[in-house]
Design an enzyme around this catalytic site. Structure first.
Site, PDB file in Angstrom:
ATOM      1  N   LYS A  83       0.814  -1.220   0.000  1.00 55.84           N
ATOM      2  CA  LYS A  83       0.000   0.000   0.000  1.00 55.84           C
ATOM      3  C   LYS A  83       0.848   1.270   0.000  1.00 55.84           C
ATOM      4  O   LYS A  83       0.509   2.253  -0.657  1.00 55.84           O
ATOM      5  CB  LYS A  83      -0.960  -0.009   1.193  1.00 55.84           C
ATOM      6  N   GLU A 107      -3.301   8.110   6.499  1.00 55.29           N
ATOM      7  CA  GLU A 107      -3.789   9.030   5.477  1.00 55.29           C
ATOM      8  C   GLU A 107      -5.084   9.673   5.941  1.00 55.29           C
ATOM      9  O   GLU A 107      -5.720   9.222   6.906  1.00 55.29           O
ATOM     10  CB  GLU A 107      -3.991   8.314   4.136  1.00 55.29           C
ATOM     11  N   GLU A 167      -8.890   0.165  -6.573  1.00 55.44           N
ATOM     12  CA  GLU A 167      -9.907   0.646  -5.642  1.00 55.44           C
ATOM     13  C   GLU A 167      -9.815   2.159  -5.485  1.00 55.44           C
ATOM     14  O   GLU A 167      -8.726   2.727  -5.409  1.00 55.44           O
ATOM     15  CB  GLU A 167      -9.752  -0.046  -4.288  1.00 55.44           C
ATOM     16  N   GLU A 178      -5.994   1.886  -3.470  1.00 57.14           N
ATOM     17  CA  GLU A 178      -4.998   0.829  -3.550  1.00 57.14           C
ATOM     18  C   GLU A 178      -5.312  -0.034  -4.766  1.00 57.14           C
ATOM     19  O   GLU A 178      -6.383   0.073  -5.362  1.00 57.14           O
ATOM     20  CB  GLU A 178      -5.010  -0.045  -2.289  1.00 57.14           C
TER      21      GLU A 178
END
Length: 668
Positions: free
Chosen positions: A116, A200, A275, A288
């Site tokens: 990620k 995030e 996604e 991701e």
């Protein structure tokens, strides 16, 4: 084309891959742990190889054991499914070094997109819109708090190697960041063997929309539309659908083209999913890329007619894609419900045990509706504490969204599972929820609509009338059977069963009158005077009542209880009893049994392992203070005090395995 492939997985996805391989004339090899020796995927495969102890770290995650199984059986390729080793570049490299084909993307794509943190950096470089955040590795809770302060709250902490909601925490304050960081790292280490966590910005009221991509080894990449996966709990998807009720054709094209550009940038050569987190205004940000087959791939298959597993196998064998972008057409609407072994009335905590009954609805296509059930269990099988609690994925497809939703509701009503707790009552009630039906979704849907958790629905309105009518039908069928029991003493007059009855649904009673019609039973409600016409071929003993009520198809589950039936329908489960008028009068005089008082005990909410006890005997606690941590199916659950209490006694110790409702501690 391969002659034999090994599936390095278990459960429903292993069964799913085996089905397609069979249709292609390919032999299959299953692998299994001690916990899975009697599992369905082992039974379905051409042959099976034992690989170790129940814990995934000692079986399904051991690369050498998978390679040894390939060598033993002559398997030429490995399909990894999802989870486990599916996104491990080291696994793909080890297979290649041993001359075995990996049915998935190239190692470079896995490395660039499977992590990620690295995928965010790569997406930024490729000028893909990304969510603001800190993409470096965070070492301490203090560092996480400092970063979160700079980004602005709320933030989300995620395991870099994560998936399926594991190692993920939303934090609205500095305190929540510090605690969430520790929990996310611990879960990430337990689930993926990698404890790196990043932070995030959390987009408020977001939707989760993903694009399915498909590439080959000749530079061709296409997208197969989108899936909406916004109905989640604990960051894990519960219901998926395709297409999304949010997107228009222009936004779909923009997202699809961006996903393809990203895939081409890493020479992507298999099925994969890009996604996005989307705003209600149709803005979207890269989240991701999952370099594997997704759990929810069936909804894409049903609206496109494309078998994604078959395409993965053909691409891995070196075949070019026969499909071009203009060949992809979206047809109708598909809804998928994930059926989990969990108790929705206990905040969706896992449930384990044996499937005493497992009777899914009939699969196939009828009257424009398709029903599909992807599963890896069978009646008599066991839901283990060692793996994901998914039982099945129930999918319906129809010409439009509401028809597909109604078909899903009927299929859920006909899905019989006994022996463990499961989330079908919740899924059934959700299918009736007006906000869901309207398509007004967000990832906060469950938290917003069920802030105090899911409570079983009560029988009201038309649902109650339908259930009362079916209770009367069932009782009438039993009475008809009694009339024809052989060997009864002869009487001058035949036994008469009153046509005037009282149906009790829990504490609510309905006075009704029955009237036999040709091929049907008329149930008339005295109050209001309206009647229902019921037609069904149900006979006593069948667990599901299927029939027509006023010409519309309905299903209800019927379970015998003392002096009545337990009926489940549309998210409602209620005790139903049918009486003569006089019996009803007597029944109303019966004393009500009260449940035992458990307010002074902390009960284990699910079968699990006691990872930590945070209190001592005599300790005074405030509401919200942590009491204990219980781990189940790799999820760490912190149990907190609901009010101010003092600890009287501890009934277990760290490391103990507890059953559901086992007493952890008692309070003064």
């Amino acid at each position: 084309m391969f002659k034999k492939i090994l599936i390095a997985n278990r459960g429903e996805i292993a069964c799913r891959v085996i089905k397609t391989a069979r249709s292609m004339g390919i032999q299959t090899v299953a692998v299994y742990s001690d916990a899975d020796k009697d599992a369905l995927h082992v039974e379905m495969a051409t042959e099976a190889v034992y690989i170790g102890a129940p814990a995934a770290a000692e079986s399904y995650l051991v690369i050498d054991k998978i390679i040894d199984a390939c060598k033993q059986t002559g398997a030429e390729a490995v399909h990894p499914g999802y989870g486990f080793l599916s996104e491990r570049a080291a696994f793909a490299e080890a297979l290649k070094a041993n001359g075995i084909t990996f049915i998935g993307p190239n190692v470079g794509a896995i490395e660039a997109m499977g992590d990620k943190i690295e995928s965010k950096k790569f997406a930024n470089a490729a000028k893909v819109s990304t969510v603001p955040g800190f993409l470096g590795v965070i070492e301490t809770p203090e560092e996480a708090v400092k970063i979160a302060d700079g980004i602005g709250y709320p933030v989300i902490l995620k395991a870099s190697a994560g998936g399926g909601g594991k190692g993920m925490r939303i934090a609205h304050s500095r305190e929540e960041v510090a605690e969430g960081f520790a929990r996310a790292k611990s879960e990430a280490k337990s689930s993926f063997g990698d404890d790196r966590v990043f932070v995030e910005k959390f987009i408020v009221n977001p939707r989760h929309i993903e694009i399915q991509v498909l590439g080959d080894k000749h530079g061709n990449v296409i997208y197969l539309g989108e899936r909406e996966c916004s109905i989640q709990r604990r960051n894990q998807k519960v219901i998926e659908e395709a297409p999304s009720p949010l997107l228009d054709e222009a936004t779909r094209k923009k997202m699809g083209e961006q996903a393809v550009a990203l895939a081409k940038a890493v020479n992507y050569d298999s099925a994969g999913t890009v996604e996005f987190v989307a705003g209600q205004d149709k803005s979207f940000y890269f989240l991701e890329m999952n370099t594997r087959l997704q759990v929810e791939h069936p909804v894409t298959e049903l609206i496109t007619g494309i078998d994604l597993v078959e395409q993965m196998i053909r691409v891995a064998a070196g075949e070019p894609l026969e499909l071009k972008q203009e060949d992809v057409k979206l047809n109708g609407w598909a809804i998928e419900s994930r059926i989990y072994a969990e108790d929705p009335t206990r905040n969706f905590l896992p449930s384990t045990g044996r499937l005493v009954k497992y009777r899914p609805p009939a699969e196939g296509r009828s009257h424009g509706v398709t029903v599909r059930n992807d599963t890896g269990v069978h009646e008599g099988g066991e839901i283990s504490i060692y793996y994901d609690p998914m039982i099945a994925k129930l999918v319906t497809h129809a010409g439009d969204r509401l028809v597909a939703i109604d078909a899903q509701a009927r299929a859920l009503d006909a899905f019989v599972i006994d022996g463990i707790r499961h989330n079908i009552p919740f899924l059934s009630s959700l299918m009736q929820h007006e906000r869901w039906r309207s398509g007004n979704l967000s990832t906060g849907f469950i938290a917003e609509e069920y802030p105090n958790g899911f409570s079983p629905l009560t029988a009201e309105g038309e649902v109650a009338h339908r259930m009362a009518a079916v209770a009367a039908f069932v009782d009438n069928m039993y009475n008809q059977r009694k009339r024809h029991i052989s060997g009864q003493m002869q009487q001058q007059k035949p036994v008469k069963f009153h046509d005037e009855r009282t149906v009790a649904l829990a504490k609510t009673q309905y006075e009704i009158e029955l009237d036999e019609a040709e091929g049907a039973l008329l149930v008339r409600f005295v109050e209001g005077g309206h009647a229902h016409r019921l037609e069904s071929e149900w006979i006593p003993g069948q667990p599901v009542w299927n029939g027509l009520i006023d010409g519309e198809a309905h299903s209800m589950q019927i379970r015998d209880i003392l002096n009545g039936f337990l009926i489940s329908h549309a998210g409602v489960t209620v005790e139903a009893r049918t009486f003569t008028r006089r019996e009803a009068q007597i029944y109303n005089l019966m004393p009500e049994k009260k449940p035992a008082d458990t307010s002074k005990s902390l009960l284990c909410p699910m079968p699990g392992l006691v990872k930590a006890l945070y209190v001592e005997i005599g300790q005074e606690l405030k509401a919200g203070d942590p009491l204990a941590m219980v781990e189940a199916m790799k999820m760490e659950n912190v149990l907190r005090a609901e009010r101010d209490v003092t600890v009287r006694s501890l009934k277990c110790k760290e490391g103990d395995s507890l059953a559901v409702d086992a007493v952890i501690m008692e309070f003064v």
